[in-house]
Scaffold this active site. Sequence first.
Site, PDB file in Angstrom:
ATOM      1  CG  ASN A   1     -51.828 -30.038  43.884  1.00  0.00           C
ATOM      2  OD1 ASN A   1     -52.557 -30.480  43.005  1.00  0.00           O
ATOM      3  ND2 ASN A   1     -50.583 -30.429  44.035  1.00  0.00           N
TER       4      ASN A   1
ATOM      5  NE  ARG B   1     -62.461 -33.554  37.679  1.00  0.00           N
ATOM      6  CZ  ARG B   1     -61.796 -34.288  36.802  1.00  0.00           C
ATOM      7  NH1 ARG B   1     -61.680 -35.591  36.993  1.00  0.00           N
ATOM      8  NH2 ARG B   1     -61.233 -33.731  35.756  1.00  0.00           N
TER       9      ARG B   1
ATOM     10  CG  ASP C   1     -59.518 -34.650  33.062  1.00  0.00           C
ATOM     11  OD1 ASP C   1     -59.829 -34.198  34.179  1.00  0.00           O
ATOM     12  OD2 ASP C   1     -59.379 -35.858  32.829  1.00  0.00           O
TER      13      ASP C   1
ATOM     14  CG  ASP D   1     -55.967 -34.277  29.042  1.00  0.00           C
ATOM     15  OD1 ASP D   1     -57.087 -34.240  29.575  1.00  0.00           O
ATOM     16  OD2 ASP D   1     -55.126 -35.154  29.281  1.00  0.00           O
TER      17      ASP D   1
ATOM     18  CD  GLU E   1     -60.294 -37.674  40.183  1.00  0.00           C
ATOM     19  OE1 GLU E   1     -60.381 -37.287  39.011  1.00  0.00           O
ATOM     20  OE2 GLU E   1     -59.391 -38.442  40.577  1.00  0.00           O
ATOM     21  CG  ASP E   2     -62.070 -41.067  37.816  1.00  0.00           C
ATOM     22  OD1 ASP E   2     -61.590 -41.628  38.822  1.00  0.00           O
ATOM     23  OD2 ASP E   2     -61.558 -41.154  36.691  1.00  0.00           O
TER      24      ASP E   2
ATOM     25  NE  ARG F   1     -58.852 -45.316  37.041  1.00  0.00           N
ATOM     26  CZ  ARG F   1     -59.372 -44.119  37.259  1.00  0.00           C
ATOM     27  NH1 ARG F   1     -58.679 -43.210  37.932  1.00  0.00           N
ATOM     28  NH2 ARG F   1     -60.575 -43.810  36.832  1.00  0.00           N
TER      29      ARG F   1
END
Length: 894
Positions: A698, A703, A719, A721, A807-808, A851
């Site tokens: 987790n 990713r 993702d 969604d 992370e993106d 962010r």
Amino acid sequence: MTGYTMLRNGGVGNGGQTCMLRWSNRIRLTWLSFTLFIILVFFPLIAHYYLTTLDEADEAGKRIFGPRAGNELCEVKHVLDLCRIRESVSEELLQLEAKRQELNSEIAKLNLKIEACKKSIENAKQDLLQLKNVISQTEHSYKELMAQNQPKLSLPIRLLPEKDDAGLPPPKVTRGCRLHNCFDYSRCPLTSGFPVFVYDSDQFAFGSYLDPLVKQAFQATVRANVYVTENAAIACLYVVLVGEIQEPAVLQPADLEKQLHSLPHWRTDGHNHVIINLSRKSDTQNLLYNVSTGRAMVAQSTFYAAQYRAGFDLVVSPLVHAMSEPNFMEIPPQVPVKRKYLFTFQGEKIESLRSSLQEARSFEEEMEGDPPADYDDRIIATLKAVQDSKLDQVLVEFTCKNQPKPSLPTEWALCGEREDRLELLKLSTFALIITPGDPSLLISSGCATRLFEALEVGAVPVVLGEQVQLPYHDMLQWNEAALVVPKPRVTEVHFLLRSLSDSDLLAMRRQGRFLWETYFSTADSIFNTVLAMIRTRIQIPAAPIREEVAAEIPHRSGKAAGTDPNMADNGDLDLGPVETEPPYASPKYLRNFTLTVTDCYRSWNSAPGPFHLFPHTPFDPVLPSEAKFLGSGTGFRPIGGGAGGSGKEFQAALGGNVQREQFTVVMLTYEREEVLMNSLERLNGLPYLNKVVRTEKNSLNNRFLPWNEIETEAILSIDDDAHLRHDEIMFGFRVWREARDRIVGFPGRYHAWDIPHQSWLYNSNYSCELSMVLTGAAFFHKYYAYLYSYVMPQAIRDMVDEYINCEDIAMNFLVSHITRKPPIKVTSRWTFRCPGCPQALSHDDSHFHERHKCINFFVKVYGYMPLLYTQFRVDSVLFKTRLPHDKTKCFKFI
């Protein structure tokens, strides 16, 4: 393949038997249906007639005799007959109804068998189609392999080393050692993996004189090194640490030479040995100057010309951070471009040390002719004149305020402590480094210390003296990070430094930061660089980079394109090949020796360096177009076989400039199983989808872990969604294939400058430019997964875990830092909405504040803002183009 074929053939055979039973059932069903039709149609008419007659008779009796006489009428014989007929008819009707229900039940069962038979036939057809496709692909691959007309390669035969002597002819002169005459290649086959044996210094007398910090740091890095082996019999290289010595005077050259020659695997001349002398202080003496090292390589930071063997010995950096990692947060940013001082220099020249050094006296005995010209007086006069002119703010001091550090003869001694020198360099655009006046001193610890302190804090080094041998100069292109100027041109230095543009200056500063971080910043990087240098010289590939263990999520992919219900929103598009391809892994490790031999300069002078062997990179060369048709390459799937075409031909082939390939989906989910299952369902039937991967840990960093189940170069990070149509995914995949070094995706964001606070902000508003493509729906190369997990600074991954966010953004920073290019946004998609999804992490109010913090923290770690803006997005060719009736668009909605 055999088992696979048997399974499919068995399914077809059973389908045939089922079809034979089907005709028998169909005849039986026809007869039962006819009988039931007769009963249901004619018999109710007869029954209705009789029942109507009985009812009429009953009513007539009631009218004539009254209600009570009705039963009496039944005694009449005719009426009795009618009553019996009615009872008989009612009973027969009940029997017929039961029979009808029984027949209906049997018909339903037969219909189920018919549907099962139809489904079995369809499955058999699909299996047959899949088998035909596999056979077709196999035949195609075989033809491509034969077209190459290349011999089958096998691994080289392992050359077993001699136990006692390698049999090398002795070099004619002591300084004549080069790899071809002093290195035993038989101990290092190309497929050996480069095993390295490291001597335990504690087992030898000289080990007691070693600096404890140097020895401890060296032992720590040895334990973690992938090449180190405990089996000396199979070793390619033997490493021995001889310095830094705490008190050099206590260890005489003759004693050290005797101890080296007595090493267990010295084998008379020390071939395939490397003697490492790590200096931790600027005044480290040349310990090995009067020591006969035979055919062993020497790696140290101080060399005289009479001692240095070009292409054989190694110039290494001083060990500044012996037991601690450098703090990247304390390193100054790379901007602003211009700092307070244009250039600075502090140092003091001490000639009185010349008579006290043994190596200087030895050198003088070997010198012949007139002494070399000394330009130090001219240098002093010129630099003072620049300082007095006040054309630019410079700082030059040729006398130390405090006692100067000890140094070698004709060398400029360092002034002050390390912390004081770094503070001055943080204010310097350029840092002058004056090489020793004695040209026979190629490099010294003091000179190297100045060089690496300048690189550490971003002051571009300007080296006065072209005779200097900078570390690993035969691999590192120092002209990209430093200026090396001959001393006679000292009068033109000011003009030269003023002529550099801001972009060139920042490029040199950034390259210097890369060199320092990668090769010189820690004991681990120094030792790894020494091994990598020797390994590159003898052309052995690096060790393959490691991968993480993951599991595959089953998905239905063995269907012809366009048959999945999830593709209903694609209109009349029939995406993908006419016949669905079987899983196809990207070729791996095809350029192992190419990268080591022909591409070594690029790997040494760009991130991440030469320390890992990657299965593939986004920078691999692309074949010209005719290679698809003239047999130069394999695996192409050109549009219309090379003739081109519109949407119909486009959708049936992969096209592009590179060979056929597929992609892997890595999906991020968060405690919502139903959403995940729906997302997986939407992926069913997607063309060119190799597999879907899931993880157990987790962490958002997962990713981008390089999972071993990912067998393709292309990764679609998505993702759970994110609702994407199949045509959108296919379009993004095709775009990525033409920009393999970029992030290609759908939701765009940008970084904005906060004027009041003088810092960066994360912005998700609609804008005419963007600098990030979020990895909630984006393609990227697996190469970047390795860099994110193993090369990118750990501080960034730690922050991602702390905030469970960013992370993106971190991946966008990394790719832009490596490529110096912005990402590519495709289609008009700007964001994703999932009305039926549970609460997402991004809905938290603190999400955007975190962010903002991430962006500014990442900028501090990198030293600059790597993100670049772009002002365009990519849409499909022929989109919104009016076409003739016999042509179709590439993508209908894109």
